[in-house]
Design a protein around this motif. Structure first.
Motif, short mmCIF file in Angstrom:
data_model
loop_
_atom_site.label_atom_id
_atom_site.label_comp_id
_atom_site.label_asym_id
_atom_site.label_seq_id
_atom_site.Cartn_x
_atom_site.Cartn_y
_atom_site.Cartn_z
N THR A 28 0.83 -1.21 0.00
CA THR A 28 0.00 0.00 0.00
C THR A 28 0.86 1.26 0.00
O THR A 28 0.48 2.27 -0.59
CB THR A 28 -0.94 0.02 1.22
OG1 THR A 28 -0.17 -0.08 2.43
CG2 THR A 28 -1.94 -1.11 1.16
N ALA A 29 2.03 1.20 0.64
CA ALA A 29 2.94 2.35 0.61
C ALA A 29 3.45 2.59 -0.80
O ALA A 29 3.55 3.74 -1.27
CB ALA A 29 4.11 2.13 1.56
N LEU A 30 3.74 1.51 -1.51
CA LEU A 30 4.20 1.62 -2.89
C LEU A 30 3.09 2.18 -3.78
O LEU A 30 3.33 3.06 -4.62
CB LEU A 30 4.63 0.24 -3.39
CG LEU A 30 5.60 0.16 -4.56
CD1 LEU A 30 6.91 0.84 -4.22
CD2 LEU A 30 5.82 -1.29 -4.95
N GLU A 31 1.87 1.69 -3.58
CA GLU A 31 0.74 2.20 -4.35
C GLU A 31 0.51 3.68 -4.06
O GLU A 31 0.27 4.48 -4.98
CB GLU A 31 -0.52 1.39 -4.02
CG GLU A 31 -0.47 -0.04 -4.53
CD GLU A 31 -1.67 -0.87 -4.08
OE1 GLU A 31 -1.92 -1.92 -4.68
OE2 GLU A 31 -2.34 -0.47 -3.10
N ALA A 32 0.59 4.05 -2.80
CA ALA A 32 0.38 5.45 -2.42
C ALA A 32 1.40 6.37 -3.08
O ALA A 32 1.07 7.45 -3.57
CB ALA A 32 0.44 5.59 -0.90
N ARG A 33 2.67 5.94 -3.11
CA ARG A 33 3.70 6.78 -3.70
C ARG A 33 3.52 6.93 -5.21
O ARG A 33 3.93 7.93 -5.79
CB ARG A 33 5.09 6.21 -3.40
CG ARG A 33 5.53 6.42 -1.96
CD ARG A 33 5.41 7.87 -1.50
NE ARG A 33 6.23 8.76 -2.32
CZ ARG A 33 5.89 10.00 -2.60
NH1 ARG A 33 4.74 10.51 -2.19
NH2 ARG A 33 6.70 10.75 -3.33
N SER A 34 2.90 5.94 -5.86
CA SER A 34 2.64 6.09 -7.29
C SER A 34 1.63 7.20 -7.54
O SER A 34 1.62 7.81 -8.62
CB SER A 34 2.13 4.77 -7.89
OG SER A 34 0.82 4.48 -7.48
N PHE A 35 0.81 7.52 -6.53
CA PHE A 35 -0.12 8.65 -6.60
C PHE A 35 0.48 9.92 -5.99
O PHE A 35 -0.22 10.91 -5.83
CB PHE A 35 -1.42 8.30 -5.86
CG PHE A 35 -2.34 7.39 -6.63
CD1 PHE A 35 -3.35 7.92 -7.42
CD2 PHE A 35 -2.18 6.02 -6.58
CE1 PHE A 35 -4.19 7.09 -8.14
CE2 PHE A 35 -3.02 5.17 -7.30
CZ PHE A 35 -4.03 5.71 -8.07
N LEU A 36 1.76 9.87 -5.63
CA LEU A 36 2.46 11.00 -5.00
C LEU A 36 1.81 11.41 -3.69
O LEU A 36 1.76 12.59 -3.33
CB LEU A 36 2.55 12.20 -5.95
CG LEU A 36 3.31 11.98 -7.25
CD1 LEU A 36 3.40 13.28 -8.03
CD2 LEU A 36 4.70 11.41 -7.01
N LEU A 37 1.32 10.43 -2.94
CA LEU A 37 0.74 10.69 -1.62
C LEU A 37 1.79 10.45 -0.54
O LEU A 37 2.47 9.42 -0.55
CB LEU A 37 -0.45 9.76 -1.37
CG LEU A 37 -1.63 9.90 -2.34
CD1 LEU A 37 -2.64 8.79 -2.09
CD2 LEU A 37 -2.29 11.27 -2.19
N PRO A 38 1.98 11.39 0.40
CA PRO A 38 2.86 11.13 1.55
C PRO A 38 2.33 9.95 2.35
O PRO A 38 1.11 9.73 2.43
CB PRO A 38 2.78 12.43 2.35
CG PRO A 38 2.32 13.47 1.37
CD PRO A 38 1.41 12.75 0.43
N VAL A 39 3.25 9.20 2.95
CA VAL A 39 2.88 7.97 3.65
C VAL A 39 3.51 7.95 5.04
O VAL A 39 4.68 8.31 5.21
CB VAL A 39 3.33 6.73 2.87
CG1 VAL A 39 2.74 5.46 3.49
CG2 VAL A 39 2.92 6.82 1.40
N ILE A 40 2.72 7.52 6.02
CA ILE A 40 3.23 7.31 7.38
C ILE A 40 3.27 5.81 7.63
O ILE A 40 2.26 5.11 7.49
CB ILE A 40 2.34 8.01 8.43
CG1 ILE A 40 2.31 9.52 8.17
CG2 ILE A 40 2.85 7.72 9.84
CD1 ILE A 40 1.37 10.28 9.09
N VAL A 41 4.45 5.30 7.98
CA VAL A 41 4.65 3.86 8.14
C VAL A 41 5.32 3.59 9.49
O VAL A 41 5.82 4.50 10.14
CB VAL A 41 5.53 3.30 7.00
CG1 VAL A 41 4.89 3.57 5.64
CG2 VAL A 41 6.94 3.88 7.04
N PRO A 42 5.35 2.31 9.93
CA PRO A 42 6.03 1.97 11.18
C PRO A 42 7.53 2.26 11.11
O PRO A 42 8.10 2.52 10.04
CB PRO A 42 5.76 0.47 11.33
CG PRO A 42 4.55 0.22 10.50
CD PRO A 42 4.63 1.17 9.35
N CYS A 43 8.18 2.16 12.26
CA CYS A 43 9.61 2.45 12.36
C CYS A 43 10.47 1.22 12.08
O CYS A 43 11.70 1.33 12.01
CB CYS A 43 9.95 2.97 13.76
SG CYS A 43 9.07 4.47 14.22
#
Length: 356
Positions: free
Chosen positions: A279-294
């Protein structure tokens, strides 16, 4: 793939990350001119595959309501997978491609045929528990090549395995529909999360976070049927705030990304480690900032402070601050949306040779 015939095995064809990742691999094999057989269940993204050189075989695998039912269903899928490999015994230039470590029966049968075997490992067996550890001890040593989705994941596997690190890529059928618009996305003030119906995936944390931030919209897409979602919410007693919209399993998630401003992954790092995070990869394809675990391989997809943040989902205050900053500071939002790590298909390929 130089082999003329590629035989793929994947058990649970749902809308989680591993079948979506497999979709891109199969598309590539077909584009390279291979004949493709796929053994999998129905009801997920792999159903969309149609091609003159593709033959589909159904393995009736599904999670059952009870543990005993699931165990029997899993055992039957292993038997079917094992014996199905022998139809390819005398077919030259055949490559077996096992997606996840679950099709252990197919992996064993494939190795007995003498053909080359690739295992695409999406899991961290050590973190998943004794059943996955047992399956990894069966499946991974049989492989001529083990594909890992991140360096973090590979580091947790035995060093004598023939490992290649190959981050997941998005299917062309997905990328062809991507229409990023950071300016409009900023105005939507909408926080999106896509997750399976597991507590360690952060659904309680998402609902709690939304209840503390009434000025923003929160959208939750859960990979489950409506009845399952309702039953889970009643069982946990978690209230749903008025600024939250919940959707069941979706065949097409592109419209949700088109309506989002930020995408979050709130997996609990003490209970579950993301090996990649599609989902992070998909979000970045839409140029959306992403918050993920550490922790985990997902941190290799998102660069902290560049195209998103690494934040422990249990740190509510830090999550609130990050979301508020992104959705109120246009300059910060646009900088992160257009971050330097915005390529949806990173060209990383590191091979670790087995130790003798």
């Amino acid at each position: 793939m130089s082999e003329h015939h590629v035989v793929f095995y994947h058990l649970l064809n749902d809308y989680s990350g591993s079948p979506k990742a497999l979709l891109s691999v199969i598309e590539k094999a077909l584009a390279d001119g291979a004949r493709v057989d796929i053994f999998t269940s129905s009801g997920g993204p792999l159903d969309s595959l149609e091609h003159p050189r593709l033959t589909r075989h159904v393995i009736p695998y599904r999670f059952k309501g009870r543990a005993v039912g699931t165990a029997l269903n899993f055992a039957w899928a292993q038997i079917l997978g094992f014996f199905s490999t022998f139809r390819y015994f005398f077919k030259r230039k055949t490559l077996f491609y096992i997606n996840t470590i679950l099709p252990a029966g197919a992996a064993l049968g494939a190795r007995l045929t003498g053909h080359r075997l690739i295992v695409h490992c999406h899991e961290n067996p050590r973190a998943k528990g004794p059943v996955y550890q047992l399956l990894s001890h069966i499946t991974l040593p049989l492989a001529n090549k083990v594909i890992c989705v991140s360096a973090t994941q590979a580091a947790d596997l035995p060093s004598n395995l023939p490992i290649e690190i190959r981050p997941n890529v998005l299917p062309l059928s997905f990328l062809s529909r991507v229409t990023p618009d950071p300016e409009r996305a900023f105005e939507r003030k909408n926080v999106l999360m896509l997750a399976s119906l597991k507590d360690y995936k952060g659904i309680p944390e998402f609902l709690k976070l939304a209840s503390t931030m009434p000025d923003f919209k929160f959208t939750l897409v859960i990979s489950a049927e409506p009845a399952e979602i309702d039953a889970n919410l009643k069982e946990t007693g978690q209230p749903v705030a008025s600024n939250v919209s919940i959707y069941p399993c979706q065949q097409d998630v592109v419209p949700f990304y088109n309506e989002a401003s930020i995408v979050v992954n709130l997996s609990n790092p003490d209970l579950f480690i993301e090996t990649s995070g599609l989902t992070a990869l998909e979000a970045r394809s839409f140029l959306l900032p992403v918050i993920v675990p550490c922790k985990g391989g997902i941190t290799e997809t998102i660069t902290h402070g560049v195209d998103g943040f690494h934040i422990d989902s249990r740190n509510v205050t830090e999550m609130q601050q990050a979301i508020t900053q992104l959705l109120t500071d246009r300059r910060l939002y646009l900088r992160m949306a257009r971050g330097t790590n915005s390529n949806p298909n990173p060209k990383i390929s590191i091979t670790r040779e087995p130790k003798v």
